[in-house]
Scaffold this active site. Structure first.
Site, PDB file in Angstrom:
ATOM      1  N   SER A  33      -3.684 -89.773  21.050  1.00  0.00           N
ATOM      2  CA  SER A  33      -3.793 -88.551  20.248  1.00  0.00           C
ATOM      3  C   SER A  33      -3.514 -87.330  21.110  1.00  0.00           C
ATOM      4  CB  SER A  33      -5.225 -88.463  19.700  1.00  0.00           C
ATOM      5  OG  SER A  33      -5.483 -87.181  19.184  1.00  0.00           O
TER       6      SER A  33
ATOM      7  N   TYR B  62     -14.923 -89.088  20.911  1.00  0.00           N
ATOM      8  CA  TYR B  62     -13.722 -89.684  20.313  1.00  0.00           C
ATOM      9  C   TYR B  62     -12.521 -89.480  21.245  1.00  0.00           C
ATOM     10  CZ  TYR B  62      -9.393 -89.930  17.689  1.00  0.00           C
ATOM     11  OH  TYR B  62      -8.100 -90.219  17.316  1.00  0.00           O
TER      12      TYR B  62
ATOM     13  N   LYS C 155     -10.162 -92.191  23.695  1.00  0.00           N
ATOM     14  CA  LYS C 155      -8.688 -92.321  23.761  1.00  0.00           C
ATOM     15  C   LYS C 155      -8.201 -92.133  25.201  1.00  0.00           C
ATOM     16  CE  LYS C 155      -7.858 -93.107  19.479  1.00  0.00           C
ATOM     17  NZ  LYS C 155      -7.322 -94.393  19.068  1.00  0.00           N
TER      18      LYS C 155
HETATM   19  P1  NAD Z   1      -7.919 -95.326   9.807  1.00  0.00           P
HETATM   20  O1  NAD Z   1      -9.383 -95.262   9.977  1.00  0.00           O
HETATM   21  O2  NAD Z   1      -7.354 -95.108   8.467  1.00  0.00           O
HETATM   22  O3  NAD Z   1      -7.370 -96.732  10.355  1.00  0.00           O
HETATM   23  C1  NAD Z   1      -7.997 -97.422  11.413  1.00  0.00           C
HETATM   24  C2  NAD Z   1      -8.168 -98.865  10.960  1.00  0.00           C
HETATM   25  O4  NAD Z   1      -8.791 -99.605  12.009  1.00  0.00           O
HETATM   26  C3  NAD Z   1      -9.064 -99.008   9.729  1.00  0.00           C
HETATM   27  O5  NAD Z   1      -8.398 -99.797   8.759  1.00  0.00           O
HETATM   28  C4  NAD Z   1     -10.310 -99.691  10.251  1.00  0.00           C
HETATM   29  O6  NAD Z   1     -10.901-100.531   9.264  1.00  0.00           O
HETATM   30  C5  NAD Z   1      -9.763-100.459  11.433  1.00  0.00           C
HETATM   31  N1  NAD Z   1     -10.750-100.734  12.502  1.00  0.00           N
HETATM   32  C6  NAD Z   1     -11.601 -99.865  13.088  1.00  0.00           C
HETATM   33  N2  NAD Z   1     -12.333-100.500  14.020  1.00  0.00           N
HETATM   34  C7  NAD Z   1     -11.920-101.792  14.036  1.00  0.00           C
HETATM   35  C8  NAD Z   1     -12.291-102.938  14.776  1.00  0.00           C
HETATM   36  N3  NAD Z   1     -13.275-102.881  15.689  1.00  0.00           N
HETATM   37  N4  NAD Z   1     -11.654-104.089  14.544  1.00  0.00           N
HETATM   38  C9  NAD Z   1     -10.682-104.189  13.603  1.00  0.00           C
HETATM   39  N5  NAD Z   1     -10.295-103.137  12.854  1.00  0.00           N
HETATM   40  C10 NAD Z   1     -10.905-101.944  13.075  1.00  0.00           C
HETATM   41  O7  NAD Z   1      -7.288 -94.305  10.870  1.00  0.00           O
HETATM   42  P2  NAD Z   1      -5.788 -93.811  11.026  1.00  0.00           P
HETATM   43  O8  NAD Z   1      -5.753 -92.385  10.646  1.00  0.00           O
HETATM   44  O9  NAD Z   1      -4.863 -94.750  10.389  1.00  0.00           O
HETATM   45  O10 NAD Z   1      -5.658 -93.882  12.596  1.00  0.00           O
HETATM   46  C11 NAD Z   1      -5.126 -95.019  13.264  1.00  0.00           C
HETATM   47  C12 NAD Z   1      -5.293 -94.822  14.753  1.00  0.00           C
HETATM   48  O11 NAD Z   1      -4.634 -93.634  15.159  1.00  0.00           O
HETATM   49  C13 NAD Z   1      -6.739 -94.672  15.202  1.00  0.00           C
HETATM   50  O12 NAD Z   1      -6.901 -95.351  16.445  1.00  0.00           O
HETATM   51  C14 NAD Z   1      -6.894 -93.185  15.392  1.00  0.00           C
HETATM   52  O13 NAD Z   1      -7.881 -92.858  16.342  1.00  0.00           O
HETATM   53  C15 NAD Z   1      -5.511 -92.777  15.863  1.00  0.00           C
HETATM   54  N6  NAD Z   1      -5.171 -91.380  15.568  1.00  0.00           N
HETATM   55  C16 NAD Z   1      -5.266 -90.924  14.291  1.00  0.00           C
HETATM   56  C17 NAD Z   1      -4.952 -89.600  14.020  1.00  0.00           C
HETATM   57  C18 NAD Z   1      -5.073 -89.059  12.616  1.00  0.00           C
HETATM   58  O14 NAD Z   1      -5.067 -87.841  12.446  1.00  0.00           O
HETATM   59  N7  NAD Z   1      -5.156 -89.879  11.575  1.00  0.00           N
HETATM   60  C19 NAD Z   1      -4.544 -88.744  15.056  1.00  0.00           C
HETATM   61  C20 NAD Z   1      -4.432 -89.259  16.341  1.00  0.00           C
HETATM   62  C21 NAD Z   1      -4.748 -90.586  16.599  1.00  0.00           C
HETATM   63  C1  UD1 Z   2      -8.820 -83.022  14.574  1.00  0.00           C
HETATM   64  C2  UD1 Z   2      -9.644 -83.475  15.758  1.00  0.00           C
HETATM   65  C3  UD1 Z   2      -8.760 -84.289  16.670  1.00  0.00           C
HETATM   66  C4  UD1 Z   2      -8.150 -85.453  15.905  1.00  0.00           C
HETATM   67  C5  UD1 Z   2      -7.384 -84.912  14.702  1.00  0.00           C
HETATM   68  C6  UD1 Z   2      -6.849 -86.012  13.832  1.00  0.00           C
HETATM   69  C7  UD1 Z   2     -11.376 -81.779  16.090  1.00  0.00           C
HETATM   70  C8  UD1 Z   2     -11.876 -80.678  16.956  1.00  0.00           C
HETATM   71  N1  UD1 Z   2     -10.189 -82.304  16.445  1.00  0.00           N
HETATM   72  O1  UD1 Z   2      -7.724 -82.255  15.040  1.00  0.00           O
HETATM   73  O2  UD1 Z   2      -9.544 -84.795  17.749  1.00  0.00           O
HETATM   74  O3  UD1 Z   2      -7.260 -86.174  16.749  1.00  0.00           O
HETATM   75  O4  UD1 Z   2      -8.283 -84.127  13.897  1.00  0.00           O
HETATM   76  O5  UD1 Z   2      -7.877 -86.751  13.241  1.00  0.00           O
HETATM   77  O6  UD1 Z   2     -12.023 -82.185  15.127  1.00  0.00           O
HETATM   78  N2  UD1 Z   2      -9.369 -76.470   9.379  1.00  0.00           N
HETATM   79  C9  UD1 Z   2      -9.902 -75.524   8.533  1.00  0.00           C
HETATM   80  N3  UD1 Z   2     -10.702 -75.962   7.520  1.00  0.00           N
HETATM   81  C10 UD1 Z   2     -11.002 -77.275   7.320  1.00  0.00           C
HETATM   82  C11 UD1 Z   2     -10.446 -78.235   8.212  1.00  0.00           C
HETATM   83  C12 UD1 Z   2      -9.640 -77.796   9.234  1.00  0.00           C
HETATM   84  O7  UD1 Z   2      -9.652 -74.335   8.677  1.00  0.00           O
HETATM   85  O8  UD1 Z   2     -11.764 -77.602   6.394  1.00  0.00           O
HETATM   86  C13 UD1 Z   2      -8.468 -76.010  10.460  1.00  0.00           C
HETATM   87  C14 UD1 Z   2      -8.979 -76.322  11.844  1.00  0.00           C
HETATM   88  O9  UD1 Z   2      -9.827 -75.313  12.294  1.00  0.00           O
HETATM   89  C15 UD1 Z   2      -7.664 -76.428  12.632  1.00  0.00           C
HETATM   90  C16 UD1 Z   2      -6.671 -76.967  11.602  1.00  0.00           C
HETATM   91  O10 UD1 Z   2      -7.244 -76.693  10.321  1.00  0.00           O
HETATM   92  O11 UD1 Z   2      -7.250 -75.162  13.047  1.00  0.00           O
HETATM   93  C17 UD1 Z   2      -6.415 -78.460  11.706  1.00  0.00           C
HETATM   94  O12 UD1 Z   2      -7.675 -79.139  11.649  1.00  0.00           O
HETATM   95  P1  UD1 Z   2      -7.774 -80.733  11.528  1.00  0.00           P
HETATM   96  O13 UD1 Z   2      -6.951 -81.210  10.403  1.00  0.00           O
HETATM   97  O14 UD1 Z   2      -9.235 -81.086  11.519  1.00  0.00           O
HETATM   98  O15 UD1 Z   2      -7.088 -81.259  12.853  1.00  0.00           O
HETATM   99  P2  UD1 Z   2      -7.375 -80.869  14.385  1.00  0.00           P
HETATM  100  O16 UD1 Z   2      -8.546 -79.994  14.528  1.00  0.00           O
HETATM  101  O17 UD1 Z   2      -6.084 -80.415  14.961  1.00  0.00           O
END
Ligand code: NAD
Ligand code: UD1
Length: 343
Positions: free
Chosen positions: A126, A150, A154
């Site tokens: 991330s 979190y 990572k």
């Molecule tokens: P998500 O929660 O929708 O998907 C994660 C999946 O992993 C889920 O289906 C959950 O059931 C499964 N899981 C969790 N723990 C597990 C375990 N111990 N064994 C087997 N399965 C397990 O999340 P996502 O948004 O699809 O994210 C996927 C990955 O990307 C995650 O590792 C997350 O941290 C990373 N990531 C997500 C974002 C985002 O904004 N969505 C941003 C940066 C990184």
């Molecule tokens: C957040 C997480 C980051 C994670 C990412 C994806 C934090 C501090 N960071 O990133 O670790 O990898 O999500 O899951 O939580 N905002 C509002 N109102 C809201 C929600 C968000 O104004 O109700 C603003 C936030 O202040 C930010 C922007 O929208 O400026 C994006 O927020 P968000 O979608 O939560 O993502 P990140 O904060 O970038």
């Protein structure tokens, strides 16, 4: 048929979209997920979209015996490792749960991969590993630091992967550092389905637009940005999914191991919170009532990627615009106001 890939966490938001992209690219996939943050309905919908049942195994990445059985019955080219917990606030309240799931779970997976000599891994990292960036756009050599469990989980996995690559130069370990994934599949059949009230911006906006939530709180309007609100690099989840296919294609092309190779997946463009609200309102035709609130603890002013490394090495770049991200989020939200829960 191309190589076979194990997709951990493949029932989740990014995993489901990536399964479709992998299938379209000709890969054979096996999904391994404990359904802790997803549902069988998501898997069913992916199966419907690709026109054939997906091979799905319900299991936990911390369960070495279960993983071993999976590796015994399949010959994998590599693993795309999405499985993990991702809520920042929850990680502050339950750090042990996050380290156990995200770090210990990854170690168990790596041990099994080593045992079966499967040395290709694409890992969900991330942009949070960059902390508060010193300069923009953020490239892969920028300093890393994290402020919450979190993010630390990572970053710790990245350090483990670096050490592993040093210890044994036959590994190919690509952490993809995602910026802000948003949007949904254009069919409206799969998308992000947060439990409870969303923490992230796009699902929150969508739920205001559909009438489930009354008003958006915009956290801070006094940042040094174009309009005072936070700036992020929003990337369409289907572009992100293609980035994983590109990473696998890249690994298939290599004649020598790549070791530890972190790559940003972002668009390279920043969009402010207010700009996203305006775009979503226009696309959906719905008002998005909002009010300014205090800055959220741990937030940074601006964050956007240098996307050059992905373009040069993976021959991948994001294609879809903010308008398309809003259109697809809105289609998913309006067609599935309760996500995958059938009421
Ligand atoms: P998500 O929660 O929708 O998907 C994660 C999946 O992993 C889920 O289906 C959950 O059931 C499964 N899981 C969790 N723990 C597990 C375990 N111990 N064994 C087997 N399965 C397990 O999340 P996502 O948004 O699809 O994210 C996927 C990955 O990307 C995650 O590792 C997350 O941290 C990373 N990531 C997500 C974002 C985002 O904004 N969505 C941003 C940066 C990184
Ligand atoms: C957040 C997480 C980051 C994670 C990412 C994806 C934090 C501090 N960071 O990133 O670790 O990898 O999500 O899951 O939580 N905002 C509002 N109102 C809201 C929600 C968000 O104004 O109700 C603003 C936030 O202040 C930010 C922007 O929208 O400026 C994006 O927020 P968000 O979608 O939560 O993502 P990140 O904060 O970038």
């Amino acid at each position: 048929m191309k190589n076979k890939i194990l997709v951990t966490g493949g029932a989740g938001y990014i995993g489901t979209h990536t399964c479709i992209a992998l299938h379209e690219a000709g890969y054979e996939i096996v999904v391994y997920d404990n359904l802790s943050n997803s549902s069988r309905e998501a898997i069913n919908r992916v199966s419907t979209l690709i026109g054939q049942p997906i091979e799905f195994i319900e299991g936990d990445i911390r369960d070495a015996e279960s993983l071993k059985q999976v590796f015994l019955s399949h010959h994998f080219f590599g693993v795309i490792h999405f499985a993990g917990l991702k809520a920042v606030g929850e990680s502050v309240a339950k750090p042990l749960m996050y380290y156990n799931n995200n770090v210990s779970g990854t170690i168990t997976l790596l041990e099994i991969m080593a045992k079966f000599n499967v040395k290709n891994l694409v890992f969900s990292s991330s942009a949070t590993v960059y902390g508060d960036p010193e300069s923009l756009p953020i490239d892969e050599n920028s300093p890393r630091s994290c402020t919450n469990p979190y993010g630390q989980s990572k970053l710790t996995v990245e350090h483990i992967l670096e050490d592993l690559a040093v210890s044994d130069d036959s590994w190919n370990l690509i952490p993809l550092r995602y910026f802000n994934p948003v949007g949904a599949h254009p069919s409206g059949q799969i998308g992000e389905d947060p439990n409870d009230i969303p923490n992230n911006l796009m699902p929150y906006i969508s739920q205001v637009a559909v009438g489930k939530l009354a008003k958006l709180n915009i956290f801070g309007n006094d940042y040094q940005t174009i309009d005072g609100t936070g700036v992020r690099d929003f990337i369409h989840v289907t572009d992100l999914a293609q980035g994983h296919v590109a990473a696998l294609n890249y690994l298939e092309r290599q004649v020598a191991p790549v070791g530890f190779l972190p790559i940003n997946l972002g668009t390279g463009k920043g969009t402010s919170v207010l700009e996203l609200v305006t775009a979503f309102s226009k696309v959906s035709g719905q008002p998005i009532p909002y009010q300014f609130a205090d800055r959220r603890a741990g937030d940074i002013a601006s964050c956007y990627a240098s996307a050059d490394k992905a373009k040069n090495l993976l021959e991948w770049q994001a294609k879809l615009s903010i308008t398309e991200m809003c259109q697809d989020s809105w289609r998913w939200q309006s067609m599935n106001p309760n996500g995958y829960t059938v009421t």
